[in-house]
Write a protein that holds these residues in place. Structure first.
Motif, PDB file in Angstrom:
ATOM      1  N   ARG A   9      13.631 -52.031  22.642  1.00  0.00           N
ATOM      2  CA  ARG A   9      12.433 -52.721  22.181  1.00  0.00           C
ATOM      3  C   ARG A   9      11.162 -52.491  23.030  1.00  0.00           C
ATOM      4  O   ARG A   9       9.993 -52.615  22.440  1.00  0.00           O
ATOM      5  N   ARG A  10      11.466 -52.356  24.409  1.00  0.00           N
ATOM      6  CA  ARG A  10      10.381 -52.073  25.040  1.00  0.00           C
ATOM      7  C   ARG A  10       9.657 -50.709  24.876  1.00  0.00           C
ATOM      8  O   ARG A  10       8.411 -50.707  24.857  1.00  0.00           O
ATOM      9  N   ALA A  14       7.653 -51.156  21.573  1.00  0.00           N
ATOM     10  CA  ALA A  14       6.514 -51.860  21.905  1.00  0.00           C
ATOM     11  C   ALA A  14       5.208 -51.017  22.671  1.00  0.00           C
ATOM     12  O   ALA A  14       4.240 -50.925  22.251  1.00  0.00           O
ATOM     13  N   HIS A  25       4.050 -48.406  20.190  1.00  0.00           N
ATOM     14  CA  HIS A  25       2.931 -49.055  19.104  1.00  0.00           C
ATOM     15  C   HIS A  25       1.594 -49.171  19.703  1.00  0.00           C
ATOM     16  O   HIS A  25       0.554 -48.791  19.127  1.00  0.00           O
ATOM     17  N   ASP A  26       1.752 -49.612  20.976  1.00  0.00           N
ATOM     18  CA  ASP A  26       0.244 -50.160  21.706  1.00  0.00           C
ATOM     19  C   ASP A  26      -0.251 -48.693  21.832  1.00  0.00           C
ATOM     20  O   ASP A  26      -1.639 -48.645  21.542  1.00  0.00           O
ATOM     21  N   THR A  82       9.141 -46.970  14.864  1.00  0.00           N
ATOM     22  CA  THR A  82       8.005 -47.974  15.445  1.00  0.00           C
ATOM     23  C   THR A  82       7.545 -48.512  14.210  1.00  0.00           C
ATOM     24  O   THR A  82       7.297 -49.616  13.981  1.00  0.00           O
ATOM     25  N   THR A  87       7.751 -52.308  13.024  1.00  0.00           N
ATOM     26  CA  THR A  87       6.446 -52.952  12.800  1.00  0.00           C
ATOM     27  C   THR A  87       6.525 -53.643  11.277  1.00  0.00           C
ATOM     28  O   THR A  87       5.990 -54.860  11.168  1.00  0.00           O
ATOM     29  N   ARG A  92       0.484 -57.081  11.310  1.00  0.00           N
ATOM     30  CA  ARG A  92       1.370 -56.247  12.225  1.00  0.00           C
ATOM     31  C   ARG A  92       1.168 -54.856  11.949  1.00  0.00           C
ATOM     32  O   ARG A  92       1.520 -54.242  12.871  1.00  0.00           O
TER      33      ARG A  92
END
Length: 211
Positions: free
Chosen positions: A23-24, A27, A30-31, A71, A75, A117
């Motif tokens: 999950r990290r 995330a 995505h960023d 990802t 999302t 999202r």
């Protein structure tokens, strides 16, 4: 005399830690895809942002295209459950709404939440697609899946007997208004709230589709 009792290995903690690491990584990916761009983002960048070694990212996702694909899936769904969007309870309940006006109004609210999202990531993928084959393939897959989903919405709408246009037209208009472009233009660029955008989109669909 019996020997020492061996404790059964409990892998639940290890699975929990692995899930948290994934999950990290997602995330962070995505960023970075959104802010830096998919083409300019390296696996090493994702690893540094997530606080893990690059080898950990490769072990979890194999390569950058696979990382992009996962990802996007996470999302869109809003979580890491492997449940297709059309099979999720919220959408099944929406499609079961017998009043077509209420259904399209509710779908506009639902879609706006999805756009919140996904729209920025979609813009990033679209921007990279011209020069990156993996991004181009991902964009094509995104559009194909969305067309299939909108075809299901159109079929269900036609089944009510209240659809004012052809099933094909309904599908194509839904497909064209749910890719994030309109949300990005109105909300991100013109400062509309999500609530205002959802209300407008709902009115557009009701006026266009409901007899």
């Amino acid at each position: 005399m019996s020997g020492p009792v061996k404790r059964r290995y409990d892998s639940s903690r290890r699975r929990e830690q692995a899930g948290e690491t994934r999950r990290r990584i997602l995330a962070a990916a995505h960023d970075l895809f959104v802010t830096k761009g998919y083409g300019r983002t390296k696996i090493a960048d994702v690893a540094a942002e997530a606080g893990v070694a690059p080898e950990t990212v490769y072990a979890a996702f194999k390569n950058k295209p696979a990382l992009l694909h996962r990802t996007w899936d996470v999302t869109v769904g809003g979580d890491d459950e492997d449940v297709p969007m059309l099979e999720r309870p919220a959408l099944r309940a929406l499609l079961a709404e017998p009043d077509l006006r209420a259904r399209f109004t509710a779908f506009a609210v639902f879609n706006t939440a999805v756009m919140r999202r996904t729209a920025r990531l979609h813009v990033a993928v679209r921007g990279a697609a011209a020069s990156d084959p993996a991004a181009a393939a991902m964009l094509e897959e995104i559009d194909r899946q969305r067309l299939e989903s909108m075809a299901e919405h159109a079929r269900e709408a036609a089944a009510t007997g209240r659809l004012a246009v052809s099933e094909e037209e309904c599908r194509d208009v839904l497909w064209s208004t749910t890719d994030g472009t309109l949300w990005h233009q109105f909300v991100e660029r013109r400062g509309w709230s999500d609530e205002r955008y959802a209300a407008w989109l709902g009115r557009l669909w009701v006026t266009s589709f409901v007899a």
